[in-house]
Design a protein around this motif. Structure first.
Motif, PDB file in Angstrom:
ATOM      1  N   ALA A  84      -4.967   3.325   1.809  1.00 24.46           N
ATOM      2  CA  ALA A  84      -6.289   3.313   2.065  1.00 24.46           C
ATOM      3  C   ALA A  84      -6.927   2.153   1.203  1.00 24.46           C
ATOM      4  CB  ALA A  84      -6.850   4.717   1.594  1.00 24.46           C
ATOM      5  N   GLU A  85      -8.067   1.679   1.728  1.00 24.19           N
ATOM      6  CA  GLU A  85      -8.633   0.463   1.147  1.00 24.19           C
ATOM      7  C   GLU A  85      -8.922   0.759  -0.363  1.00 24.19           C
ATOM      8  OE1 GLU A  85      -8.175  -2.543   3.863  1.00 24.19           O
ATOM      9  OE2 GLU A  85      -9.401  -2.707   1.824  1.00 24.19           O
ATOM     10  N   SER A  86      -9.457   2.093  -0.861  1.00 22.86           N
ATOM     11  CA  SER A  86      -9.771   2.589  -1.999  1.00 22.86           C
ATOM     12  C   SER A  86      -8.789   2.362  -2.988  1.00 22.86           C
ATOM     13  CB  SER A  86     -10.101   3.737  -1.828  1.00 22.86           C
ATOM     14  OG  SER A  86      -9.553   4.744  -1.364  1.00 22.86           O
ATOM     15  N   VAL A  87      -7.335   2.409  -2.665  1.00 20.87           N
ATOM     16  CA  VAL A  87      -6.238   2.451  -3.376  1.00 20.87           C
ATOM     17  C   VAL A  87      -5.429   1.087  -3.267  1.00 20.87           C
ATOM     18  CG1 VAL A  87      -6.297   4.983  -3.411  1.00 20.87           C
ATOM     19  CG2 VAL A  87      -4.552   3.349  -2.086  1.00 20.87           C
ATOM     20  N   LYS A  88      -5.842  -0.164  -2.578  1.00 20.82           N
ATOM     21  CA  LYS A  88      -4.804  -1.056  -2.413  1.00 20.82           C
ATOM     22  C   LYS A  88      -4.788  -1.932  -3.791  1.00 20.82           C
ATOM     23  CE  LYS A  88      -4.947  -2.184   2.527  1.00 20.82           C
ATOM     24  NZ  LYS A  88      -5.562  -2.853   3.668  1.00 20.82           N
ATOM     25  N   GLY A  89      -3.843  -2.335  -4.014  1.00 21.56           N
ATOM     26  CA  GLY A  89      -3.637  -2.887  -5.252  1.00 21.56           C
ATOM     27  C   GLY A  89      -3.256  -2.109  -6.576  1.00 21.56           C
ATOM     28  N   ARG A  90      -3.602  -0.885  -6.486  1.00 22.79           N
ATOM     29  CA  ARG A  90      -3.446  -0.045  -7.412  1.00 22.79           C
ATOM     30  C   ARG A  90      -2.345   1.046  -7.380  1.00 22.79           C
ATOM     31  NH1 ARG A  90      -7.328   3.435  -8.778  1.00 22.79           N
ATOM     32  NH2 ARG A  90      -8.102   3.639  -6.437  1.00 22.79           N
ATOM     33  N   PHE A  91      -2.214   1.324  -6.070  1.00 22.60           N
ATOM     34  CA  PHE A  91      -1.071   2.394  -5.658  1.00 22.60           C
ATOM     35  C   PHE A  91       0.136   1.915  -4.927  1.00 22.60           C
ATOM     36  CE2 PHE A  91      -3.987   6.417  -5.301  1.00 22.60           C
ATOM     37  CZ  PHE A  91      -4.263   6.284  -6.775  1.00 22.60           C
ATOM     38  N   ALA A  92       1.301   2.176  -5.032  1.00 24.38           N
ATOM     39  CA  ALA A  92       2.564   1.737  -4.582  1.00 24.38           C
ATOM     40  C   ALA A  92       3.370   2.838  -4.220  1.00 24.38           C
ATOM     41  CB  ALA A  92       3.221   1.186  -5.499  1.00 24.38           C
ATOM     42  N   ILE A  93       3.822   2.932  -2.617  1.00 19.06           N
ATOM     43  CA  ILE A  93       4.612   3.962  -2.180  1.00 19.06           C
ATOM     44  C   ILE A  93       5.734   3.391  -2.255  1.00 19.06           C
ATOM     45  CG2 ILE A  93       3.848   3.669   0.114  1.00 19.06           C
ATOM     46  CD1 ILE A  93       3.812   6.542   0.683  1.00 19.06           C
TER      47      ILE A  93
END
Length: 125
Positions: free
Chosen positions: A61-70
């Motif tokens: 999601a755009e809201s988590v890009k750059g902060r979350f990694a799967i």
């Protein structure tokens, strides 16, 4: 029916990190998406991130890009969501989610094909 074992989550201050893990079982197909959907208090469900079993491609999601990694351990049907630089707006119940492939499309928002019981993530400011 797909079943899930979820772990992780908890409470953290803004800027902190948490990790979610989900092990899925019961899949009878090789092509599927596995990841997370969340629901914040008073808000709609939001697809957070998922990984495609067929090629390992990841989506955020755009809201988590750059902060979350799967990431995944396909041999164990396990996906890991590493959540960094958490924000209060990330506070939600996170549900491990599964979608079949529908002619190459995956529906990882809501409703999904199968989902877990959910785990709470709370981020304080």
């Amino acid at each position: 029916e797909v079943q899930f074992v979820e772990s992780g989550g908890g409470s953290v201050q803004a800027g902190g990190s948490l990790r979610l893990s989900c092990t899925a079982s019961g899949m009878i197909v090789d092509d599927y998406a596995l990841g997370w959907v969340r629901r914040a208090p008073g808000k709609d469900y939001e697809g957070v991130s998922y990984i495609i079993s067929r090629d390992g491609s990841t989506h955020y999601a755009e809201s988590v890009k750059g902060r979350f990694a799967i990431s995944n351990d396909k041999g164990k049907n396990t996906v890991i969501l590493q959540m960094n630089n958490l924000e209060p707006d990330d506070t939600a119940v996170y549900y491990c989610a599964f979608s079949y492939s529908y002619s190459g499309r995956y529906y990882m928002n809501w409703p999904v094909d199968f989902w877990g019981q959910g785990t709470q993530v709370t981020v304080s400011s």
